[in-house]
Design a protein around this motif. Structure first.
Motif, mmCIF file in Angstrom:
data_model
loop_
_atom_site.group_PDB
_atom_site.id
_atom_site.type_symbol
_atom_site.label_atom_id
_atom_site.label_comp_id
_atom_site.label_asym_id
_atom_site.label_seq_id
_atom_site.Cartn_x
_atom_site.Cartn_y
_atom_site.Cartn_z
ATOM 1 N N ASN A 183 -18.484 -10.515 9.784
ATOM 2 C CA ASN A 183 -19.214 -9.741 10.794
ATOM 3 C C ASN A 183 -18.242 -9.145 11.808
ATOM 4 O OD1 ASN A 183 -20.916 -9.108 13.171
ATOM 5 N ND2 ASN A 183 -22.523 -10.041 11.939
ATOM 6 N N GLY A 184 -18.330 -7.832 12.003
ATOM 7 C CA GLY A 184 -17.402 -7.129 12.882
ATOM 8 C C GLY A 184 -17.472 -7.534 14.340
ATOM 9 N N ALA A 185 -18.570 -8.183 14.752
ATOM 10 C CA ALA A 185 -18.695 -8.595 16.154
ATOM 11 C C ALA A 185 -17.634 -9.614 16.553
ATOM 12 C CB ALA A 185 -20.088 -9.175 16.406
ATOM 13 N N ARG A 186 -17.063 -10.299 15.568
ATOM 14 C CA ARG A 186 -16.018 -11.276 15.864
ATOM 15 C C ARG A 186 -14.815 -10.624 16.540
ATOM 16 N NH1 ARG A 186 -16.076 -16.179 12.478
ATOM 17 N NH2 ARG A 186 -13.823 -16.132 12.720
ATOM 18 N N PHE A 187 -14.655 -9.307 16.387
ATOM 19 C CA PHE A 187 -13.548 -8.588 17.012
ATOM 20 C C PHE A 187 -13.506 -8.798 18.519
ATOM 21 C CE2 PHE A 187 -12.578 -4.777 19.499
ATOM 22 C CZ PHE A 187 -11.212 -4.638 19.249
ATOM 23 N N PHE A 188 -14.679 -8.905 19.146
ATOM 24 C CA PHE A 188 -14.712 -8.993 20.608
ATOM 25 C C PHE A 188 -14.059 -10.271 21.132
ATOM 26 C CE2 PHE A 188 -18.000 -5.786 19.922
ATOM 27 C CZ PHE A 188 -17.646 -4.856 20.893
ATOM 28 N N GLN A 189 -13.814 -11.244 20.261
ATOM 29 C CA GLN A 189 -13.077 -12.442 20.692
ATOM 30 C C GLN A 189 -11.707 -12.074 21.249
ATOM 31 O OE1 GLN A 189 -12.204 -15.202 17.528
ATOM 32 N NE2 GLN A 189 -11.239 -16.706 18.868
ATOM 33 N N HIS A 190 -11.144 -10.964 20.769
ATOM 34 C CA HIS A 190 -9.808 -10.560 21.205
ATOM 35 C C HIS A 190 -9.773 -10.148 22.677
ATOM 36 C CE1 HIS A 190 -8.114 -10.835 17.183
ATOM 37 N NE2 HIS A 190 -9.177 -10.208 16.734
ATOM 38 N N TYR A 191 -10.943 -9.947 23.284
ATOM 39 C CA TYR A 191 -10.992 -9.605 24.705
ATOM 40 C C TYR A 191 -10.958 -10.843 25.593
ATOM 41 C CZ TYR A 191 -11.923 -4.733 23.605
ATOM 42 O OH TYR A 191 -11.811 -3.440 23.148
ATOM 43 N N PHE A 192 -10.987 -12.013 24.986
ATOM 44 C CA PHE A 192 -10.919 -13.243 25.774
ATOM 45 C C PHE A 192 -9.549 -13.362 26.439
ATOM 46 C CE2 PHE A 192 -9.374 -17.591 26.166
ATOM 47 C CZ PHE A 192 -10.343 -18.150 26.983
ATOM 48 N N THR A 193 -9.575 -13.716 27.719
ATOM 49 C CA THR A 193 -8.357 -13.986 28.479
ATOM 50 C C THR A 193 -8.527 -15.304 29.200
ATOM 51 O OG1 THR A 193 -7.989 -11.612 28.824
ATOM 52 C CG2 THR A 193 -6.785 -13.135 30.257
ATOM 53 N N GLY A 194 -7.552 -16.180 29.083
ATOM 54 C CA GLY A 194 -7.629 -17.470 29.749
ATOM 55 C C GLY A 194 -7.612 -17.336 31.261
ATOM 56 N N GLY A 195 -8.079 -18.368 31.930
ATOM 57 C CA GLY A 195 -8.063 -18.372 33.387
ATOM 58 C C GLY A 195 -9.229 -17.662 34.030
ATOM 59 N N GLN A 196 -10.261 -17.297 33.224
ATOM 60 C CA GLN A 196 -11.442 -16.634 33.771
ATOM 61 C C GLN A 196 -12.508 -17.665 34.139
ATOM 62 O OE1 GLN A 196 -11.732 -13.147 34.185
ATOM 63 N NE2 GLN A 196 -9.538 -13.333 33.747
ATOM 64 N N PRO A 197 -13.268 -17.430 35.204
ATOM 65 C CA PRO A 197 -14.371 -18.345 35.541
ATOM 66 C C PRO A 197 -15.370 -18.411 34.392
ATOM 67 C CG PRO A 197 -13.927 -16.806 37.340
ATOM 68 C CD PRO A 197 -13.150 -16.316 36.162
ATOM 69 N N SER A 198 -15.917 -19.591 34.165
ATOM 70 C CA SER A 198 -16.864 -19.756 33.060
ATOM 71 C C SER A 198 -18.087 -18.853 33.223
ATOM 72 C CB SER A 198 -17.299 -21.220 32.940
ATOM 73 O OG SER A 198 -17.811 -21.702 34.164
ATOM 74 N N ASP A 199 -18.522 -18.621 34.459
ATOM 75 C CA ASP A 199 -19.667 -17.741 34.679
ATOM 76 C C ASP A 199 -19.393 -16.329 34.162
ATOM 77 O OD1 ASP A 199 -21.415 -19.550 35.709
ATOM 78 O OD2 ASP A 199 -21.120 -19.011 37.810
ATOM 79 N N ARG A 200 -18.161 -15.889 34.297
ATOM 80 C CA ARG A 200 -17.798 -14.553 33.832
ATOM 81 C C ARG A 200 -17.747 -14.490 32.308
ATOM 82 N NH1 ARG A 200 -15.726 -10.084 36.194
ATOM 83 N NH2 ARG A 200 -14.418 -8.693 34.936
ATOM 84 N N LEU A 201 -17.407 -15.611 31.680
ATOM 85 C CA LEU A 201 -17.279 -15.647 30.224
ATOM 86 C C LEU A 201 -18.629 -15.664 29.509
ATOM 87 C CD1 LEU A 201 -14.299 -18.137 29.815
ATOM 88 C CD2 LEU A 201 -14.262 -15.651 29.531
ATOM 89 N N LYS A 202 -19.701 -15.937 30.242
ATOM 90 C CA LYS A 202 -21.031 -15.939 29.619
ATOM 91 C C LYS A 202 -21.320 -14.595 28.955
ATOM 92 C CE LYS A 202 -23.156 -18.979 33.105
ATOM 93 N NZ LYS A 202 -24.164 -18.976 34.194
ATOM 94 N N PHE A 203 -20.930 -13.515 29.627
ATOM 95 C CA PHE A 203 -21.234 -12.186 29.094
ATOM 96 C C PHE A 203 -20.484 -11.927 27.788
ATOM 97 C CE2 PHE A 203 -20.361 -7.464 29.216
ATOM 98 C CZ PHE A 203 -21.575 -7.113 28.657
ATOM 99 N N LEU A 204 -19.209 -12.293 27.735
ATOM 100 C CA LEU A 204 -18.438 -12.097 26.512
ATOM 101 C C LEU A 204 -19.042 -12.891 25.361
ATOM 102 C CD1 LEU A 204 -16.049 -11.023 24.909
ATOM 103 C CD2 LEU A 204 -14.655 -12.888 25.851
ATOM 104 N N ALA A 205 -19.376 -14.152 25.605
ATOM 105 C CA ALA A 205 -19.972 -14.989 24.556
ATOM 106 C C ALA A 205 -21.293 -14.401 24.082
ATOM 107 C CB ALA A 205 -20.170 -16.414 25.070
ATOM 108 N N ALA A 206 -22.130 -14.001 25.032
ATOM 109 C CA ALA A 206 -23.433 -13.425 24.675
ATOM 110 C C ALA A 206 -23.257 -12.123 23.910
ATOM 111 C CB ALA A 206 -24.261 -13.194 25.943
#
Length: 264
Positions: A183-206
Motif C-alpha cells: 500500500n502506497g500510504a506507507r510512504f508517509f512514514q518517511h515524514y516522521f521526525t524524532g523529537g516531535q510532541p506525541s500530540d503532533r504525531l497523531k495527525f501523521l499516524a491518522a
C-alpha cells in the motif's frame, strides 16, 4: 486471572457484513490486503494507530468474504500494555499469549527481547501444527507498547515478527508501520521526525491509515488511535478523530492540486 481488554466505546458491537463473492489470491493477500498499523515515538508518549476492519477472505471463489468492524488496537490495562497485530489467527493468538504472560509475570523485562521472541516461537510452533492450510510466509507482526513501572521511566515500543526459523523482536525508538506492504500510504512514514510532541504525531499516524483506506477500500476501513504515556493509555476521542480525518482529506486535496493539472 483477568486479562480483559478495553475497546473504544463506539466500536463495541462488531458488524459483520458479507461482501459480494470475492476470492483473495494468496499472493495478493500477502502483498496488500491486510491491516495497516502505525507506531510513532514522540515526546511525552507513543502513538498507536490502525484501521478497524477484520477481513476474512473467501477460501473458494463461490464463498463470501466477511468484512468485520472490530477494534485492532488492544489495550490490556491489567498488564499495562497495548498492541496491534497484522497477519492471521496465529498473530492474534501470539498477542493474547503476550498479554497472559505479562499478567502472570512470566515475561522477563530484564530480557524483553528474549521473552517476546519466546512468545513468537512458541505460538508459531503450536499454531503451525493446529491450523489447517497454515501458510509459512504470511506476514505476521505485532507492535506492542509497554508502560508503567515495569518499563519505568518511559513507555517502550517493540516490533515482534513471527517466523518459521526464529521470531525476531526489535525495540523501536522512532517509527514503525506493519501490514499492507503493497500500500502506497506507507510512504508517509518517511515524514516522521524524532523529537516531535506525541500530540503532533497523531495527525501523521491518522493520515497514513486513512490514506491506506483510500487506496484499498475493500480491506481497510475505520481508524483506531491511542496515545500511551508513562502513566497510562488514552483513546483519542471520536470528535478528535473526525477532525484529523478532515485535515487528512484537506491535505490529500492540496497534494492533488500540486501534481494534477485541472482544466476549468
Amino acid at each position: 486471572m483477568n486479562t480483559s481488554v478495553e475497546t473504544p466505546t463506539s466500536q463495541v458491537s462488531p458488524l459483520i457484513t458479507p461482501n459480494k463473492p470475492y476470492h483473495v489470491p494468496e499472493a495478493e493477500g500477502v502483498k496488500k490486503r491486510m491491516t495497516i498499523a502505525v507506531g510513532l515515538v514522540g515526546l511525552g508518549g507513543i502513538v498507536l494507530a490502525a484501521d478497524s476492519l477484520v477481513l476474512e477472505p473467501a477460501i473458494r471463489e463461490d464463498h463470501y468474504c466477511n468484512r468485520i468492524e472490530s477494534p485492532k488496537v488492544v489495550h490490556a490495562a491489567t498488564g499495562r500494555l497495548a498492541y496491534v497485530f497484522c497477519g492471521d489467527e496465529c498473530a492474534k493468538i501470539a498477542g493474547q499469549e503476550m498479554v497472559r504472560r505479562t499478567v502472570d509475570r512470566e515475561l522477563d523485562f530484564a530480557n524483553l527481547r528474549g521473552s517476546l521472541e519466546s512468545v513468537g516461537d512458541d505460538t508459531f510452533a503450536n499454531q503451525s501444527q493446529k491450523q489447517p492450510n497454515f501458510f509459512l510466509l504470511t506476514n505476521r507482526r505485532i507492535i506492542v507498547v509497554f508502560y508503567g513501572q515495569q518499563v519505568h521511566p518511559a513507555p517502550q515500543m517493540w516490533e515482534l515478527t513471527l517466523r518459521e526459523h526464529g521470531s525476531r523482536a526489535v525495540p523501536i525508538s522512532g517509527s514503525v508501520v506493519i501490514g499492507a506492504t503493497g500500500n502506497g500510504a506507507r510512504f508517509f512514514q518517511h515524514y516522521f521526525t524524532g523529537g516531535q510532541p506525541s500530540d503532533r504525531l497523531k495527525f501523521l499516524a491518522a493520515h497514513i491509515v486513512l490514506t491506506a483506506r483510500d487506496l484499498d477500500t475493500f480491506a481497510i476501513e475505520g481508524l483506531d488511535l491511542a496515545v500511551i504515556t508513562a502513566s497510562g493509555f488514552e483513546w483519542v476521542t471520536d470528535r478528535e478523530k473526525a477532525d484529523l480525518a478532515h485535515r487528512s482529506r484537506e491535505l490529500a486535496t492540496f497534494l492533488r492540486t500540486q501534481f494534477v493539472e485541472t482544466h476549468i
